[in-house]
Every structure is written in structure tokens, then in C-alpha cells.
Design a protein around this motif. Sequence first.
Motif, PDB file in Angstrom:
ATOM      1  N   LEU A 124       0.727  -1.235  -0.102  1.00 50.19           N
ATOM      2  CA  LEU A 124      -0.006  -0.067   0.070  1.00 50.19           C
ATOM      3  C   LEU A 124       0.992   1.063   0.005  1.00 50.19           C
ATOM      4  O   LEU A 124       0.559   2.263  -0.812  1.00 50.19           O
ATOM      5  N   VAL A 125       2.125   1.153   0.826  1.00 51.23           N
ATOM      6  CA  VAL A 125       3.051   2.175   0.700  1.00 51.23           C
ATOM      7  C   VAL A 125       3.246   2.636  -0.786  1.00 51.23           C
ATOM      8  O   VAL A 125       3.474   3.900  -1.168  1.00 51.23           O
ATOM      9  N   GLU A 126       3.736   1.646  -1.422  1.00 48.17           N
ATOM     10  CA  GLU A 126       4.022   1.789  -2.805  1.00 48.17           C
ATOM     11  C   GLU A 126       3.101   2.334  -3.490  1.00 48.17           C
ATOM     12  O   GLU A 126       3.266   3.293  -4.625  1.00 48.17           O
ATOM     13  N   HIS A 127       1.901   2.123  -3.365  1.00 51.05           N
ATOM     14  CA  HIS A 127       0.658   2.690  -4.214  1.00 51.05           C
ATOM     15  C   HIS A 127       0.432   4.254  -3.598  1.00 51.05           C
ATOM     16  O   HIS A 127       0.491   5.038  -4.617  1.00 51.05           O
ATOM     17  N   ALA A 128       0.854   4.399  -2.622  1.00 52.27           N
ATOM     18  CA  ALA A 128       0.618   5.834  -1.928  1.00 52.27           C
ATOM     19  C   ALA A 128       1.704   6.762  -2.648  1.00 52.27           C
ATOM     20  O   ALA A 128       1.548   7.797  -2.969  1.00 52.27           O
ATOM     21  N   ARG A 129       2.794   6.059  -3.001  1.00 53.80           N
ATOM     22  CA  ARG A 129       3.841   6.800  -3.502  1.00 53.80           C
ATOM     23  C   ARG A 129       3.649   7.469  -4.811  1.00 53.80           C
ATOM     24  O   ARG A 129       3.969   8.375  -5.285  1.00 53.80           O
ATOM     25  N   GLY A 130       2.795   6.561  -5.482  1.00 52.00           N
ATOM     26  CA  GLY A 130       1.997   6.875  -6.843  1.00 52.00           C
ATOM     27  C   GLY A 130       1.116   8.137  -6.856  1.00 52.00           C
ATOM     28  O   GLY A 130       0.755   8.746  -7.772  1.00 52.00           O
ATOM     29  N   LEU A 131       0.507   8.433  -5.688  1.00 54.26           N
ATOM     30  CA  LEU A 131      -0.278   9.410  -5.659  1.00 54.26           C
ATOM     31  C   LEU A 131       0.192  10.771  -5.311  1.00 54.26           C
ATOM     32  O   LEU A 131      -0.547  11.744  -5.624  1.00 54.26           O
ATOM     33  N   SER A 132       1.119  10.730  -4.455  1.00 58.25           N
ATOM     34  CA  SER A 132       1.603  12.369  -4.111  1.00 58.25           C
ATOM     35  C   SER A 132       3.112  12.189  -3.739  1.00 58.25           C
ATOM     36  O   SER A 132       3.765  11.442  -3.742  1.00 58.25           O
ATOM     37  N   GLY A 133       3.518  13.654  -3.617  1.00 55.04           N
ATOM     38  CA  GLY A 133       4.748  13.743  -3.154  1.00 55.04           C
ATOM     39  C   GLY A 133       5.112  13.878  -1.929  1.00 55.04           C
ATOM     40  O   GLY A 133       6.336  14.255  -1.393  1.00 55.04           O
ATOM     41  N   ALA A 134       4.442  13.173  -1.129  1.00 63.22           N
ATOM     42  CA  ALA A 134       4.655  12.992   0.421  1.00 63.22           C
ATOM     43  C   ALA A 134       5.779  12.129   0.453  1.00 63.22           C
ATOM     44  O   ALA A 134       6.010  11.195  -0.354  1.00 63.22           O
ATOM     45  N   GLU A 135       6.188  11.979   1.945  1.00 58.49           N
ATOM     46  CA  GLU A 135       7.212  11.085   2.176  1.00 58.49           C
ATOM     47  C   GLU A 135       6.677   9.728   2.817  1.00 58.49           C
ATOM     48  O   GLU A 135       5.893   9.834   3.651  1.00 58.49           O
ATOM     49  N   PHE A 136       7.056   8.640   2.438  1.00 55.98           N
ATOM     50  CA  PHE A 136       6.363   7.257   2.900  1.00 55.98           C
ATOM     51  C   PHE A 136       7.340   6.549   3.320  1.00 55.98           C
ATOM     52  O   PHE A 136       8.687   6.395   3.030  1.00 55.98           O
ATOM     53  N   LEU A 137       7.049   5.744   4.712  1.00 55.11           N
ATOM     54  CA  LEU A 137       7.803   4.871   5.184  1.00 55.11           C
ATOM     55  C   LEU A 137       6.962   3.728   5.507  1.00 55.11           C
ATOM     56  O   LEU A 137       5.656   3.685   5.997  1.00 55.11           O
ATOM     57  N   VAL A 138       7.589   2.354   5.281  1.00 51.85           N
ATOM     58  CA  VAL A 138       6.913   1.308   5.803  1.00 51.85           C
ATOM     59  C   VAL A 138       7.279   1.137   7.255  1.00 51.85           C
ATOM     60  O   VAL A 138       8.361   1.103   7.682  1.00 51.85           O
ATOM     61  N   HIS A 139       6.159   1.237   8.251  1.00 52.50           N
ATOM     62  CA  HIS A 139       6.142   1.089   9.558  1.00 52.50           C
ATOM     63  C   HIS A 139       5.083   0.459  10.410  1.00 52.50           C
ATOM     64  O   HIS A 139       3.953   0.742  10.059  1.00 52.50           O
ATOM     65  N   ASP A 140       5.579  -0.153  11.325  1.00 55.43           N
ATOM     66  CA  ASP A 140       4.351  -0.949  12.117  1.00 55.43           C
ATOM     67  C   ASP A 140       4.191  -0.154  13.335  1.00 55.43           C
ATOM     68  O   ASP A 140       5.070   0.389  14.014  1.00 55.43           O
ATOM     69  N   LEU A 141       2.909   0.033  13.638  1.00 54.19           N
ATOM     70  CA  LEU A 141       2.827   0.919  14.757  1.00 54.19           C
ATOM     71  C   LEU A 141       2.997   0.416  16.127  1.00 54.19           C
ATOM     72  O   LEU A 141       3.079   0.756  17.146  1.00 54.19           O
ATOM     73  N   ALA A 142       3.296  -0.916  16.027  1.00 55.30           N
ATOM     74  CA  ALA A 142       3.703  -1.426  17.263  1.00 55.30           C
ATOM     75  C   ALA A 142       5.013  -1.077  17.781  1.00 55.30           C
ATOM     76  O   ALA A 142       5.525  -1.256  18.823  1.00 55.30           O
ATOM     77  N   ASP A 143       5.956  -0.368  16.614  1.00 57.50           N
ATOM     78  CA  ASP A 143       7.243   0.125  17.074  1.00 57.50           C
ATOM     79  C   ASP A 143       7.060   1.491  17.298  1.00 57.50           C
ATOM     80  O   ASP A 143       6.379   2.422  16.606  1.00 57.50           O
ATOM     81  N   PRO A 144       8.159   2.042  18.048  1.00 58.72           N
ATOM     82  CA  PRO A 144       8.098   3.466  18.307  1.00 58.72           C
ATOM     83  C   PRO A 144       8.159   4.441  16.957  1.00 58.72           C
ATOM     84  O   PRO A 144       8.753   3.989  15.804  1.00 58.72           O
ATOM     85  N   LEU A 145       7.629   5.270  16.679  1.00 59.00           N
ATOM     86  CA  LEU A 145       7.504   6.202  15.322  1.00 59.00           C
ATOM     87  C   LEU A 145       8.828   6.706  15.161  1.00 59.00           C
ATOM     88  O   LEU A 145       9.584   7.389  15.939  1.00 59.00           O
ATOM     89  N   PRO A 146       9.124   6.529  13.800  1.00 56.61           N
ATOM     90  CA  PRO A 146      10.591   7.112  13.362  1.00 56.61           C
ATOM     91  C   PRO A 146      10.777   8.546  13.132  1.00 56.61           C
ATOM     92  O   PRO A 146      11.193   9.075  12.077  1.00 56.61           O
ATOM     93  N   LEU A 147      10.335   9.173  14.151  1.00 52.64           N
ATOM     94  CA  LEU A 147      10.452  10.748  14.013  1.00 52.64           C
ATOM     95  C   LEU A 147      11.080  11.091  15.422  1.00 52.64           C
ATOM     96  O   LEU A 147      11.049  10.465  16.304  1.00 52.64           O
ATOM     97  N   THR A 148      11.786  12.630  15.417  1.00 55.01           N
ATOM     98  CA  THR A 148      12.368  12.920  16.307  1.00 55.01           C
ATOM     99  C   THR A 148      11.308  13.682  17.235  1.00 55.01           C
ATOM    100  O   THR A 148      10.054  13.852  16.778  1.00 55.01           O
ATOM    101  N   ASP A 149      11.672  14.072  18.537  1.00 60.04           N
ATOM    102  CA  ASP A 149      10.611  14.712  19.379  1.00 60.04           C
ATOM    103  C   ASP A 149      10.016  15.987  18.770  1.00 60.04           C
ATOM    104  O   ASP A 149      10.847  16.576  18.096  1.00 60.04           O
ATOM    105  N   ALA A 150       8.856  16.273  18.995  1.00 59.19           N
ATOM    106  CA  ALA A 150       8.289  17.663  18.623  1.00 59.19           C
ATOM    107  C   ALA A 150       8.487  17.807  17.000  1.00 59.19           C
ATOM    108  O   ALA A 150       8.742  18.949  16.796  1.00 59.19           O
TER     109      ALA A 150
END
Length: 232
Positions: free
Chosen positions: A72-98
Motif C-alpha cells: 500500500l505504501v508503494e501505491h501511496a507513493r504514486g499518488l503524491s509527493g509526500a514522504e512514505f515509510l513502511v512502519h508498524d505502529l507496534a514500534d516507536p515512531l521513526p520521528l524526532t521529538d516535537a
Amino acid sequence: MSDPYSDHAAAYAAHNAVAPYNALYERPALLDLANDVAGLDVLDLGCGPGVTTAELVRRGARVTGLDRSAALVEHARGLSGAEFLVHDLADPLPLTDAAVDLVVAGLVLHYLDDWSAVLAEVYRVLRPGGRFVASVHHPLTDVRIASLEPHGAYLESYRIADVWEMAGEEVVVWFWHHPLGSMTGWIAGAGLTLTDVVEPRPLPSMADSHPESFVRLSAEPAFLLLETRRLG
Ligand SMILES: C[S@@+](CC[C@H](N)C(=O)[O-])C[C@H]1O[C@@H](n2cnc3c(N)ncnc32)[C@H](O)[C@@H]1O
């Protein structure tokens, strides 16, 4: 492990783009609740095929979309110029604080047995004053779906099997019923403040295109939307 969203990604993406419950009901309600996103840094949790993500980008947000389904992330990449990551919400989010002003989660939290960890992560990645808007299965109406399977009492949490037809095949999609009190408890426990609760109505155009769904959804909501804030 088999995942119905990945196993049927193309069929689900096609369905999600036009299905009345998505296109004429959940998506417009969630985008309304997100309100003006122009210039905001936005994180889209469980972005799926990326239709909501693309609309957030179109409205001027800088968006990162996350989903555990690589297909689905592959499909999403075709729709917009957003940045996409394959990530399971069971794991900590791959973003810095704030890191972001707004977190969006369309129809994904009900796949989690417990929201504590993900909401703590949402709090961490939000800037002070930032908002989190989410849509989930409505805890009163999901019990009706549960007539398909043995189910528990409203005040319990339990898994429900929803049977979909995708690409001509019957597919079982498991999700969690949680009572409203558990949702508000997890929100408060994460330090977030609940600021709005929405029981959406379908777009008026559904009355012509899908009259039966329009009558049903005008009488009782299938989904519940929550807006919360990180105040400090
Ligand atoms: C009903 S779809 C919603 C997609 C999109 N948010 C929308 O509203 O169009 C649910 C999505 O949640 C994703 N999902 C389910 N559990 C997840 C998890 N633990 N981590 C990340 N994504 C998950 C699925 O892969 C699927 O794309």
C-alpha cells in the motif's frame, strides 16, 4: 504472517478511492476535523493507499505517511509527493521529538489491542499545541458487525472478524472493539487532551449515489472521530 491489506493491496486501493464509506463519509469528515493544514508538518498514521495523504498534500501540508503494508505504501507513493515509510505502529515512531504540528490516523487505531504506546509516541512527536485527529469504528455500531462472530460485552475489549469481499474473494479482516471509556483513558494517559468528538454524517451526494448507505449512516454512525491536543 498474512495481511489482508497487503495480500489484496491493488483491490483495496481501488476500493478505498471510491467506496462510499471512505470517499463520501470518513475521508471528508476526517479532513474537516483536520481543518486548515496549509504549511503544517503532518504525520499520517496507517496511511494505506495514500488517498487522504494526497489530499493533505494538495491542501498545502508537508506530509509523512506511514503504513505497515509495503504494497500500500508503494501505491501511496504514486499518488503524491509526500514522504512514505513502511512502519508498524507496534514500534516507536521513526520521528524526532516535537517534529510535527498534526498527526492524522484514519481508520487504523482499531487494529491495535491497546492504544497506550502509540498515543505516547503521538504525544512525543507532536509540537506543544499540536493536534491529533483520528477516525475509528464507532464502538456502538461495531458490535452489530460482531453479530458475524461471537463477541463480548460492550465494556470489554475484544477482536471482531469483519468479512469483506475483495477482488471476488472473501477476506477476513480482524479489528478490535474498545469501549469509549478505554479510548478516553488511553488519551488522558498519554497526556493528550480530548477537544472534540464527532459522529459524522455522510456527504449529501451519497443520497443519490448510494441511497441505502445514506439512510443507514444518517440514522447511526459507523465511525467515530476524535480530536486531541498536546497542550504543553
Ligand atoms: C482501513 S485502512 C485505512 C487507510 C487510510 N488511513 C484511509 O483512511 O484511507 C487501515 C490501514 O491501517 C494499516 N495498519 C493496520 N495495522 C497497522 C499497524 N499496526 N501499523 C501500521 N499500519 C497498520 C493497514 O495496512 C491499512 O493500510
